[in-house]
Design a protein around this motif. Structure first.
Motif, short mmCIF file in Angstrom:
data_model
loop_
_atom_site.label_atom_id
_atom_site.label_comp_id
_atom_site.label_asym_id
_atom_site.label_seq_id
_atom_site.Cartn_x
_atom_site.Cartn_y
_atom_site.Cartn_z
N ILE A 465 -27.26 -61.02 113.52
CA ILE A 465 -26.55 -60.43 114.66
C ILE A 465 -25.94 -59.06 114.35
O ILE A 465 -25.45 -58.40 115.27
CB ILE A 465 -25.44 -61.39 115.16
N TYR A 466 -25.94 -58.62 113.11
CA TYR A 466 -25.36 -57.31 112.78
C TYR A 466 -25.88 -56.87 111.42
O TYR A 466 -26.47 -57.65 110.66
CB TYR A 466 -23.83 -57.36 112.77
N TRP A 499 -12.53 -60.04 110.68
CA TRP A 499 -13.15 -59.73 109.39
C TRP A 499 -12.61 -60.70 108.33
O TRP A 499 -11.42 -60.97 108.28
CB TRP A 499 -12.80 -58.31 108.93
N LYS A 500 -13.50 -61.15 107.46
CA LYS A 500 -13.08 -61.94 106.31
C LYS A 500 -13.90 -61.50 105.09
O LYS A 500 -15.11 -61.24 105.22
CB LYS A 500 -13.29 -63.44 106.54
N ALA A 501 -13.25 -61.46 103.93
CA ALA A 501 -13.96 -61.05 102.71
C ALA A 501 -13.34 -61.73 101.51
O ALA A 501 -12.12 -61.90 101.43
CB ALA A 501 -13.92 -59.54 102.54
N PHE A 541 -18.85 -61.73 102.84
CA PHE A 541 -18.24 -61.16 104.04
C PHE A 541 -18.63 -62.02 105.25
O PHE A 541 -19.82 -62.33 105.45
CB PHE A 541 -18.72 -59.72 104.28
N THR A 542 -17.62 -62.41 106.05
CA THR A 542 -17.85 -63.12 107.31
C THR A 542 -17.33 -62.26 108.44
O THR A 542 -16.15 -61.89 108.46
CB THR A 542 -17.14 -64.48 107.31
N VAL A 543 -18.22 -61.90 109.36
CA VAL A 543 -17.88 -61.01 110.46
C VAL A 543 -18.11 -61.76 111.77
O VAL A 543 -19.22 -62.27 112.02
CB VAL A 543 -18.74 -59.73 110.42
N ARG A 544 -17.04 -61.87 112.61
CA ARG A 544 -17.16 -62.52 113.91
C ARG A 544 -17.17 -61.44 114.99
O ARG A 544 -16.25 -60.64 115.09
CB ARG A 544 -16.00 -63.48 114.14
#
Length: 560
Positions: A465-466, A499-501, A541-544
Motif C-alpha cells: 500500500i505504500y 507511525w511506529k518504529a 516500521f509499521t505505517v497506518r
C-alpha cells in the motif's frame, strides 16, 4: 701575434656579456610570468564531502538550488557542472557560483517529481580534475536519468599522454643536469666536450618540449576532451592558472640558462656564471612542486621544498650516472678515474641521502596513515617505488665499494655494468614517479567521496500500500537521526495517520527498542535513537494510512 693575444680576452668577455644579457632576458620573461600569476590559496586534492540535497535523499519539493561542498577550494570547468531532470532535460538554470570549496547551482524550483542527476567536473588546486555524480529525488525516487550532453570521465588517451610528457620531462631534466654538473666540476681538460654538450642540449630540448606538451595536454585533461580538443579560451584558462604560471616560469628559466650553458659546454666558466647557473637550476626545480600535489598539501611550504630537494637529488644522481656510463668510464684513463670516482662517490652518497630524507617526509605528508599506504593506489605505487629504490641503493652500495677498494679505475667495465644496472632500475622508478604525480594522494583518496556523511544509510522499502524512504544518519554507534518519507505506489506523498518504529540487534541480544517518532508533515516523520553497539541492526516500521490500512516493512542497517 700580440694583437691576436689581446683580442681573445675581449672576445671571451663579449661572449660572457652576451650570455649574461640572454640570461637576463630569460629572467625578465620569468618575472613577467610571476607578476601575472593568479593569487590563489594552497589547497588539497579536492573531494566531494557533502551536498544539499544529500546524495540519495528524497525531498518533499524541488529545491531552488543544489549546493555541493568539496574538501578544499575548486575552479570551474565550463559547462561541466549540470543537473539533469527525471525526463533527461537540463534542470540547472544559469552558471554555477564558485566560492572556495562551495559550488552553488541554481535549478528550476518548479521541477517535476522523480530522481535528478547532479554531475560535476571541477579542477582542484593541485591542477587535477575532480569528477563524479550523485542523485537526489523530489517527492519519490524514479529511474535515474543519464547525462547525454557531457561526459565527466577523463579521456584515457589524454591521461596516458600526460604521464608520458611528465616522464620525458624528468628524463630531460637529468640529461641536462648531469652533463652540466660533470662538465663544470669533474670533466678532464684533455677530453672533448662535444658529446656531453650534445647530450645536455638534447636534455634541454626534451625538457622544453615536455613542458609545452604538459601545458597543451592540461586543456583536454581538465575539460575531459581528446588530444586535440584545445580551444583558445581553454588554453587561456590554463595560462591564467597556477599550473600554467609555473610552466611559463620554467620555460623562462630554461631560456635564461641556455645562454650560460653555451660557454660552459665550450670550456670551463668562471665562478660567477657557475653560481648564476646554480641559482637558475634551483629556481626551476621549484616549478614542479608548485604545479602539483606538494603545493596543495596540508603543509605546502614544507612539501614544496622537500619535493624540490627530492627532484634535484634525483637529477644529480641519475644525470651523473648517465655521464659515467656513456662517457667517463669509456674515455677517461685510470689516473683520471682515480681522481674523479671518489668525488663522484661522495656526491652520489649525499644525493641518495637527500632522496631518502625528502622521500620519507614527502611520503608521511601525502600518505598520512599506514592504512592508506596499502588501501589506496597512491600508497601501493609508493610501496613499489620504495622497493625498487631499495634495490637501486644496494647496487649503488656495490659501486661505492668498488671505488673504496680502488677497483673501479682499473676495471671500468665492472663499474660500468653496475652503473647501467642502477640506470635500468631507476628508469622504472621514474615511470612510477610520473604515474604518482597524476594519482590522487593517499591522504585524500582514503576520504569518503560519496557526497554524503560517512556511514549515512538510505534505502526505499516497499509494501502493498505504500513505499517508505528511510534515512539514518550517521548509522554509527551513539545518537542517530531517523527520517521517514511515505509515498503512494505512483510516487505521490502518502498521508500517514500513525507511525511506529523499532530497532533491534539480535546478535547482541538487544530486544526491539521503540523509536519515538514526530510527524513533521503528512508523509514525513522524524526520530532520534541512540544505538549502543555496532552490528546489523533490524529496523521495523509499521505505517497506518487509514483506519483499516497498514503494513509493516523491515530493513537491515549496518552500524559501525
Amino acid at each position: 701575434m700580440t694583437a691576436a693575444v689581446r683580442r681573445r680576452p675581449v672576445a671571451g668577455a663579449d661572449r660572457r656579456r652576451v650570455a649574461r644579457l640572454g640570461a637576463a632576458a630569460g629572467l625578465l620573461v620569468t618575472l613577467v610570468a610571476l607578476l601575472l600569476a593568479p593569487a590563489t590559496p594552497a589547497s588539497a586534492h579536492a573531494v566531494l564531502v557533502s551536498s544539499s540535497p544529500a546524495a540519495s535523499a528524497v525531498v518533499p519539493s524541488a529545491p531552488a538550488e543544489v549546493v555541493i561542498t568539496f574538501s578544499e577550494g575548486v575552479r570551474k570547468v565550463p559547462d561541466k557542472v549540470r543537473v539533469i531532470a527525471p525526463d533527461g532535460s537540463r534542470a540547472d538554470r544559469g552558471e554555477p557560483t564558485f566560492k572556495g570549496a562551495v559550488v552553488t547551482i541554481p535549478v528550476d524550483p518548479s521541477g517535476a517529481r522523480g530522481t535528478y542527476l547532479v554531475s560535476y567536473r571541477v579542477i582542484s588546486a593541485d591542477s587535477h580534475p575532480v569528477s563524479g555524480a550523485f542523485t537526489y529525488s523530489v517527492g519519490a525516487p524514479s529511474t535515474p536519468p543519464t547525462d547525454t550532453g557531457t561526459d565527466t570521465r577523463a579521456n584515457p588517451v589524454v591521461g596516458n599522454a600526460v604521464k608520458v610528457a611528465k616522464y620525458l620531462g624528468y628524463a630531460g631534466l637529468l640529461l641536462l643536469v648531469g652533463p652540466a654538473l660533470v662538465l663544470a666540476a669533474l670533466w678532464p681538460r684533455r677530453l672533448s666536450r662535444r658529446g656531453p654538450a650534445r647530450l645536455a642540449w638534447s636534455g634541454l630540448g626534451l625538457l622544453a618540449v615536455a613542458t609545452l606538451a604538459e601545458m597543451w595536454l592540461q586543456v583536454p585533461y581538465t575539460n575531459g576532451g581528446g588530444l586535440f580538443d584545445v580551444s583558445g579560451s581553454g588554453f587561456g584558462d590554463v595560462l591564467n592558472s597556477t599550473y600554467g604560471t609555473a610552466h611559463l616560469v620554467r620555460l623562462g628559466l630554461l631560456a635564461a640558462a641556455a645562454f650560460l650553458l653555451r660557454p660552459l659546454f665550450a670550456g670551463p666558466v668562471g665562478r660567477t656564471d657557475g653560481l648564476i647557473l646554480a641559482i637558475l637550476g634551483g629556481a626551476a626545480l621549484f616549478t614542479w612542486p608548485l604545479a602539483g600535489h606538494p603545493a596543495a598539501s596540508p603543509a605546502p611550504a614544507v612539501s614544496v621544498v622537500v619535493d624540490a630537494v627530492h627532484l634535484g637529488s634525483m637529477a644529480v644522481w641519475l644525470g651523473g650516472l648517465v655521464m659515467l656510463a656513456v662517457f667517463l668510464l669509456r674515455r677517461a684513463d685510470e689516473r683520471e678515474l682515480d681522481a674523479i670516482l671518489p668525488i663522484w662517490s661522495r656526491w652520489a652518497a649525499l644525493a641518495v641521502a637527500a632522496l631518502l630524507l625528502a622521500g620519507t617526509v614527502q611520503g608521511l605528508i601525502e600518505v598520512a596513515t599506514p592504512k592508506a599506504l596499502v588501501d589506496t593506489t597512491y600508497g601501493r605505487l609508493l610501496l613499489a617505488k620504495i622497493v625498487l629504490f631499495a634495490l637501486v641503493v644496494v647496487v649503488a652500495a656495490y659501486s661505492r665499494s668498488l671505488v673504496r677498494r680502488r677497483t673501479a679505475a682499473g676495471r671500468p667495465g665492472l663499474m660500468r655494468r653496475a652503473v647501467l644496472a642502477e640506470l635500468a632500475i631507476t628508469a622504472v622508478v621514474l615511470g612510477l614517479s610520473a604515474t604518482l604525480v597524476q594519482t590522487t594522494p593517499a591522504r585524500t583518496a582514503s576520504a569518503d567521496v560519496a557526497g554524503a556523511p560517512a556511514g549515512y544509510f538510505s534505502t526505499t522499502l516497499s509494501s502493498p500500500i505504500y513505499s517508505l524512504q528511510v534515512e539514518l544518519d550517521p548509522a554509527e554507534t551513539g545518537s542517530n537521526s531517523l527520517h521517514l518519507y511515505a509515498y503512494t505506489k505512483d510516487n505521490r506523498p502518502q498521508p500517514v495517520q500513525e507511525w511506529k518504529a523499532t530497532a533491534a540487534l539480535p546478535s547482541a541480544g538487544i530486544e526491539p527498542i521503540t523509536i519515538p517518532l514526530l510527524p513533521l508533515t503528512d508523509n514525513h516523520a522524524f526520530g532520534e535513537i541512540s544505538l549502543p553497539a555496532a552490528g546489523q541492526w533490524q529496523l521495523r516500521f509499521t505505517v497506518r494510512t487509514s483506519d483499516i490500512d497498514q503494513a509493516t516493512v523491515t530493513a537491515t542497517v549496518p552500524v559501525k
